[in-house]
Design an enzyme around this catalytic site. Structure first.
Site, short mmCIF file in Angstrom:
data_model
loop_
_atom_site.label_atom_id
_atom_site.label_comp_id
_atom_site.label_asym_id
_atom_site.label_seq_id
_atom_site.Cartn_x
_atom_site.Cartn_y
_atom_site.Cartn_z
N GLY A 387 0.82 -1.20 0.00
CA GLY A 387 0.00 0.00 0.00
C GLY A 387 0.85 1.25 0.00
CB SER A 389 4.89 5.92 1.69
OG SER A 389 5.73 5.19 0.83
N GLY A 391 0.97 4.39 5.39
CA GLY A 391 -0.27 3.69 5.69
C GLY A 391 -0.27 3.01 7.05
N GLY A 392 0.91 2.91 7.70
CA GLY A 392 0.99 2.31 9.03
C GLY A 392 1.64 0.95 9.06
CE LYS A 393 3.71 -0.29 3.44
NZ LYS A 393 2.96 0.96 3.14
CD GLU A 517 9.65 -1.81 1.20
OE1 GLU A 517 10.36 -2.21 0.26
OE2 GLU A 517 8.46 -1.51 1.06
#
Length: 593
Positions: A387, A389, A391-393, A517
């Site tokens: 999703g 950047s 977004g809360g990942k 990542e």
């Protein structure tokens, strides 16, 4: 986690850390802190006895000198008195030397204990504390503030006690020698106190300001030197030099304020002492000439005068140091009373599916980052978060590692909420590989085996390095596993750092694997090696991946699409491609269909 944005850094500075509110330290707090520290009782008692012996010897010397001078004036020189005087000088020197060493030992012992307590406390503080406080400021608490406390104990505390004994003893003896001259000397005490008390209060404020500014300056230095490559890459030397110069000038100003106060104290003390000396010499000389006072008694009175004035001057220094120590206590106590991460809970972490149930989280009240996140990750499967950047990942990973607590909702594994599991046991289940994978200064071996309680065998380390595709480049280096990686591993390439991080995770053998990542910053050659290593690392583990490049997670068991802190899509690649418009745009933009 690494890679915080400036916006997020502003947010986390406002995280409320649970614990007692900071309050102004008092003398009571200072002594309460001293009681908690490890005092070498036997050494302290001996040091006090030796200091008292030194003080008593100092009080006896003027009386013997009186007799010696009187025998000189009467042409009946007493060798016994001279030998006795010399013996007392030797005793005073020996007791003074031993007491000085013992006081230093006491100071070093308690400051070592205090630093140990602080260091262990800091290591166990929750992550929000480090988000809101610069590293250099915390370092200043452990080094400079504890040194301030040590200097008080080592250089001033026992000196203060022996000084009081010296003053009281000298005054009592002086009253017996000549009460009129004693009253003349005592007149100077209230005059001096009227000057020193207000100056002492000003000195306290100046000292406190100096310590606070020094902590800020230390924080600035730590931040700039820690990211020196960023500073140089963006030619920010001039900007940082200007900020550093501003802090230096502020410290310079505090130094001058302290110097101005000392510039008043020193001459006043000298003037007071010389005035009393002149008065005593004049008055005493007249008394001697009239035969009302012996020459030896006058000499003894002068000696006792110094026995009063010198400790009195030392007390001014003691009060200044004491005020600094009280200020340092305030900052030290602020850390010591904070709540640590809670280590207790279920001793053995259970296994099973990972579940987020309506989880909300905000770094700052009223600004939610995660808004009702719900999903499940089955054991042994791969779950990828994709999703836009922001977004809360990464925040989701932080909650899973228990760096922060959800503001609402629950995270569980199997049937157990993760916050009921012993923290060390829970984190032992998790392996984390980020996009940067910073290393610590030291050797490659130190970094691969980092965090393990028992040093692994060379065979296990080699096997982990081989599985991580790292063995070839390690063995090609002159020092192989003993090769020093430099600060944050900067002597190695990004791909090499990633593979060492993967080797560490393999050796750690986690049940849950978090990949943030992990291949995003690598060239194609390094990415192939790292991707192969990651495939081996993921085997048989519950894996959660943050990915912007969909090609790396297209075959995941489930993809979860996060937008503005909400889950807007869950499924396999084909399902999301057909049903989720924004995911389809992402996929097409990356050449996937």
């Amino acid at each position: 986690m690494t890679g915080k944005s400036p916006k997020r850094m502003r947010e986390v500075k406002n995280v409320e850390i649970k614990g007692k509110k900071k309050k102004t330290a008092t003398t009571k707090d200072f002594f309460a802190l001293l009681k908690k520290l490890k005092w070498p009782i036997g050494v302290t008692v001996v040091a006090l006895i030796l200091s008292l012996a030194e003080t008593i010897a100092g009080l006896v010397i003027p009386l013997i000198t009186k007799d010696l001078v009187d025998t000189l004036s009467s042409a009946l020189f007493s060798w016994k008195t001279a030998v006795l005087l010399f013996t007392i000088f030797v005793v005073q020197a020996i007791t003074g030397g031993f007491s000085h060493y013992m006081l230093t030992y006491i100071g070093e012992t308690i400051v070592a204990d205090l630093r140990s307590k602080l260091w262990n406390k800091v290591l166990r503080l929750p992550v929000p504390y480090f988000d809101g406080n610069e590293t250099g400021e915390t370092m200043s608490r452990i080094t400079q503030d504890t040194t301030t406390l040590k200097e008080l104990v080592t250089n001033h505390l026992v000196t203060f006690i022996s000084g009081i004994i010296s003053i009281v003893g000298s005054i009592i003896i002086l009253f017996f020698l000549d009460w009129k001259m004693t009253l003349i000397m005592l007149i100077s005490v209230p005059v001096s106190m009227a000057i020193f008390i207000p100056l002492g209060r000003i000195m306290h404020k100046v000292a406190k300001g100096t310590q606070a500014e020094m902590a800020t300056f230390s924080g600035h230095l730590s931040r700039v030197l820690g990211d020196i490559r960023l500073v140089k890459a963006y030619r920010a030397e001039q900007t940082e030099a200007a900020q550093g110069e501003k802090a230096i000038r502020t410290l310079f100003g505090f130094g001058l304020k302290e110097a101005r106060i000392q510039a008043v104290i020193s001459p006043v003390m000298t003037l007071t002492m010389m005035s009393i000396l002149v008065v005593i010499l004049g008055y005493g000389g007249a008394q001697v000439s009239r035969g009302a006072l012996s020459a030896g008694t006058l000499v003894a009175i002068i000696f006792f005068m110094f026995q009063i004035i010198v400790p009195f001057a030392q007390m001014a220094s003691f009060f200044t140091s004491f005020q600094k120590a009280v200020g340092a206590t305030e900052r030290i106590q602020h850390i010591l009373v904070m709540e640590s991460e809670l280590p207790s809970g279920i001793p053995a972490a259970p296994s099973g599916k990972i579940r987020f149930d309506n989880v909300h989280f905000a770094y700052e009240t009223g600004k939610e980052v995660l808004k009702g996140i719900t999903f499940e990750a089955q054991p042994g499967t791969v779950t990828a978060f994709v999703g836009p950047s922001g977004g809360g990942k990464t925040t989701l990973f932080s909650l899973l590692e228990r760096f922060y607590q959800p503001t609402a909702g629950e995270i569980s594994i199997g049937e157990s909420p993760i916050n009921t599991i012993a923290l060390s046991d829970w984190r032992a289940k998790i392996g984390y590989v980020s996009q940067e994978s910073p290393l610590l200064s030291g050797s490659i071996l130190d970094n691969i085996a980092y965090g393990l309680e028992i040093r692994p065998s060379p065979e296990k380390v080699r096997a982990a390095a081989q599985s991580a595709n790292a063995l070839d480049f390690i063995e090609a280096m002159p020092d192989q596993f003993e090769t020093l990686v430099g600060e944050r591993g900067m002597k190695l390439s990004g791909g090499q750092r990633q593979r060492i991080a993967i080797a560490r995770a393999l050796l750690y053998n986690p049940e849950i694997l978090l990949l943030d990542e992990a291949t995003s910053n690598l060239d194609s050659g390094s990415e192939i090696h790292v991707q192969e290593a990651l495939v081996r690392l993921m085997e048989g583990r519950t894996t959660l991946i943050i990915a912007h490049r969909l090609a790396t997670v297209i075959h995941a068991d489930q993809l979860i699409f996060l937008e503005e802190g909400k889950v807007t899509g869950v499924g396999k690649h084909s399902e999301l491609y057909n049903e989720h418009e924004l995911y389809r745009e992402f996929a097409k933009g990356q050449g996937l269909s």
